[in-house]
Design an enzyme around this catalytic site. Structure first.
Site, mmCIF file in Angstrom:
data_model
loop_
_atom_site.group_PDB
_atom_site.id
_atom_site.type_symbol
_atom_site.label_atom_id
_atom_site.label_comp_id
_atom_site.label_asym_id
_atom_site.label_seq_id
_atom_site.Cartn_x
_atom_site.Cartn_y
_atom_site.Cartn_z
ATOM 1 N N ASN A 191 0.830 -1.200 0.000
ATOM 2 C CA ASN A 191 0.000 0.000 0.000
ATOM 3 C C ASN A 191 0.868 1.254 0.000
ATOM 4 O OD1 ASN A 191 -2.415 1.686 0.173
ATOM 5 N ND2 ASN A 191 -3.418 -0.162 0.913
ATOM 6 N N ARG A 192 0.274 2.400 0.381
ATOM 7 C CA ARG A 192 0.895 3.707 0.137
ATOM 8 C C ARG A 192 1.534 4.304 1.378
ATOM 9 N NH1 ARG A 192 -3.584 2.978 -2.950
ATOM 10 N NH2 ARG A 192 -3.379 3.501 -5.162
ATOM 11 N N HIS B 111 3.506 -0.071 -2.660
ATOM 12 C CA HIS B 111 3.846 -1.483 -2.788
ATOM 13 C C HIS B 111 5.352 -1.753 -2.909
ATOM 14 C CE1 HIS B 111 -0.298 -2.340 -2.727
ATOM 15 N NE2 HIS B 111 -0.566 -2.270 -4.019
ATOM 16 N N ASP C 199 -11.150 1.285 -3.290
ATOM 17 C CA ASP C 199 -9.700 1.107 -3.158
ATOM 18 C C ASP C 199 -9.336 1.692 -1.800
ATOM 19 O OD1 ASP C 199 -7.044 0.584 -3.559
ATOM 20 O OD2 ASP C 199 -6.751 2.006 -5.200
ATOM 21 N N GLN D 194 -7.323 -4.026 2.464
ATOM 22 C CA GLN D 194 -7.568 -3.114 1.352
ATOM 23 C C GLN D 194 -8.445 -3.857 0.355
ATOM 24 O OE1 GLN D 194 -6.313 0.002 1.393
ATOM 25 N NE2 GLN D 194 -6.561 0.794 -0.671
ATOM 26 N N TYR E 68 -5.845 -11.081 -7.573
ATOM 27 C CA TYR E 68 -7.117 -10.606 -8.114
ATOM 28 C C TYR E 68 -8.034 -11.809 -8.297
ATOM 29 C CZ TYR E 68 -5.062 -6.060 -9.476
ATOM 30 O OH TYR E 68 -4.467 -4.827 -9.481
ATOM 31 N N GLU F 97 -6.498 -7.335 0.123
ATOM 32 C CA GLU F 97 -5.107 -7.232 0.563
ATOM 33 C C GLU F 97 -5.084 -7.092 2.085
ATOM 34 O OE1 GLU F 97 -3.172 -4.108 -1.951
ATOM 35 O OE2 GLU F 97 -5.137 -4.215 -2.937
ATOM 36 N N HIS G 87 -1.228 -9.731 -3.459
ATOM 37 C CA HIS G 87 -2.071 -8.867 -4.285
ATOM 38 C C HIS G 87 -2.834 -9.676 -5.351
ATOM 39 C CE1 HIS G 87 -3.364 -5.232 -6.344
ATOM 40 N NE2 HIS G 87 -2.729 -4.490 -5.452
#
Length: 358
Positions: A92-93, A118, A258, A295, A190, A323, A188
């Site tokens: 993440n950020r 990430h 998100d 997340q 999907y 996540e 991560h």
């Protein structure tokens, strides 16, 4: 006949998974990439490669692969959104790629507008990990050098994938630092449980009373806000598409999910907190974790330009991610659960994905 069937089922549940190793290609700089296939007696399989410690496929006993991804290594080497990979050193950020620790300031590689995302320009997802096959698991290890992507201290990371007899893929994280640092490890992947073009009809439940609102750059404001009365209330099973196009300028919501949810229950305790269900296929994904947050991302930045498995074009919202994690920008938010990994005190975390049918 019924007694025999029950006996065979009981025996299958006691059998460990099998592990097979194969070559999967080479990176542009010549590093060999291997792929491991785990399979259990019920017919569930997971394929995981050493590039990014990436889960390439995950199929239940019905043989259906529930993950987006690519048919060959080349697909993962191109610019793509971390499909199935371990992300780190910090998932993440981190705002503006900066944080302070023990009175010292650090500047990270910035790769998401003004922010670090990430792990930076070449995070854990773009590294070739070492792998060791176990009886029912594969152990992946990577040594992140001190200063890599700007992070302090050497970090030795171990991620172990175990396929259980109960049709679960268990992910155990372990990280030990040579000096105090920060880390936030997650996978991560999907998911798409039906194979449909989008996941808007999937029904999701998240056991969380609060979430972390964000600013325009998707950085948390520091607030923990109640989900009640917002599009973030998934305490009761709700279709992803039911409120995904809502607009709320007060909480910077528009364009899809998100965001980070603050999960209920005690962090550090493995608890089942998430369920996704596809009415079209009847498949169910459950997620248990020791992490304090998740997340939930709905593939908003997919745009149809990526050609995935079976030549399928991955359009917007073709898959969703859970996540499991600590909260974004935690190094700059003392009120959030700490992501500091102290020397001599390893980080430990577990997440379990379960597949079943209704």
């Amino acid at each position: 006949m019924l007694r025999t069937a029950l006996l065979l089922t009981a025996v299958a549940l006691c059998l460990p998974a099998a592990v097979k190793k194969e070559a999967f290609g080479r990176t542009p700089d010549g590093q060999a990439v291997e792929i491991f296939t785990l399979s259990n007696a019920a017919g569930m399989t997971a394929r995981i490669m050493t590039y990014g410690a990436t889960v390439v496929s995950l199929a239940g006993p019905d043989g259906f692969d529930v993950l987006l991804g690519f048919d060959s290594l080349a697909g993962y080497l191109q610019e793509q959104p971390y499909m199935g990979a371990i992300v780190g050193r910090y998932g993440n950020r981190i705002a503006k790629g900066r944080f302070s620790l023990n009175g010292k300031s650090y500047s990270l590689a910035v790769n998401n507008g003004a922010n670090a995302l990430h792990g930076g320009l070449r995070g854990f997802d773009k590294r070739v990990w070492k792998a060791t096959a176990k009886a029912d698991a594969v152990e992946f290890t990577y040594r992140s050098a001190a200063g890599e992507e700007g992070y302090p201290g050497q970090l030795d990371v171990t991620v172990t994938y175990t396929l259980t007899a109960g049709n679960e893929l268990r992910i155990d994280y372990l990280a030990a630092a040579s000096e105090d640092t920060v880390a936030n490890l997650t996978n991560h992947a999907y998911f798409n449980l039906s194979g449909g073009a989008t996941i808007l009809d999937h029904v999701v439940r998240i056991d969380a009373d609060r979430f972390t609102p964000v600013d325009a750059g998707l950085i948390p404001t520091g607030e923990l806000r109640a989900v009640a009365g917002t599009p973030f209330d998934f305490r009761k099973a709700t279709a992803i598409g039911a409120r995904i196009d809502a607009r709320d300028q007060q909480i910077q919501f528009g364009g899809g999910y998100d965001h980070n949810w603050a999960l209920n229950g005690g962090a550090g305790t493995l608890r089942k907190v998430i369920e996704a269900y596809s009415p079209r296929s009847g498949r169910v994904l459950t997620v248990a974790t020791t992490e304090p947050g998740v997340q939930f991302y709905t593939g908003n930045f997919l745009d149809g330009k990526l050609t995935g498995k079976g030549k399928r074009q991955y359009v917007r919202r073709a898959g969703f991610c859970f996540e499991t994690q600590h909260y974004p920008d935690s190094p700059n938010r003392p009120s959030f659960p700490s992501t500091v990994v102290k020397k001599g005190v390893p980080l430990r975390s577990t997440t379990v994905w379960g597949l079943s049918r209704r």
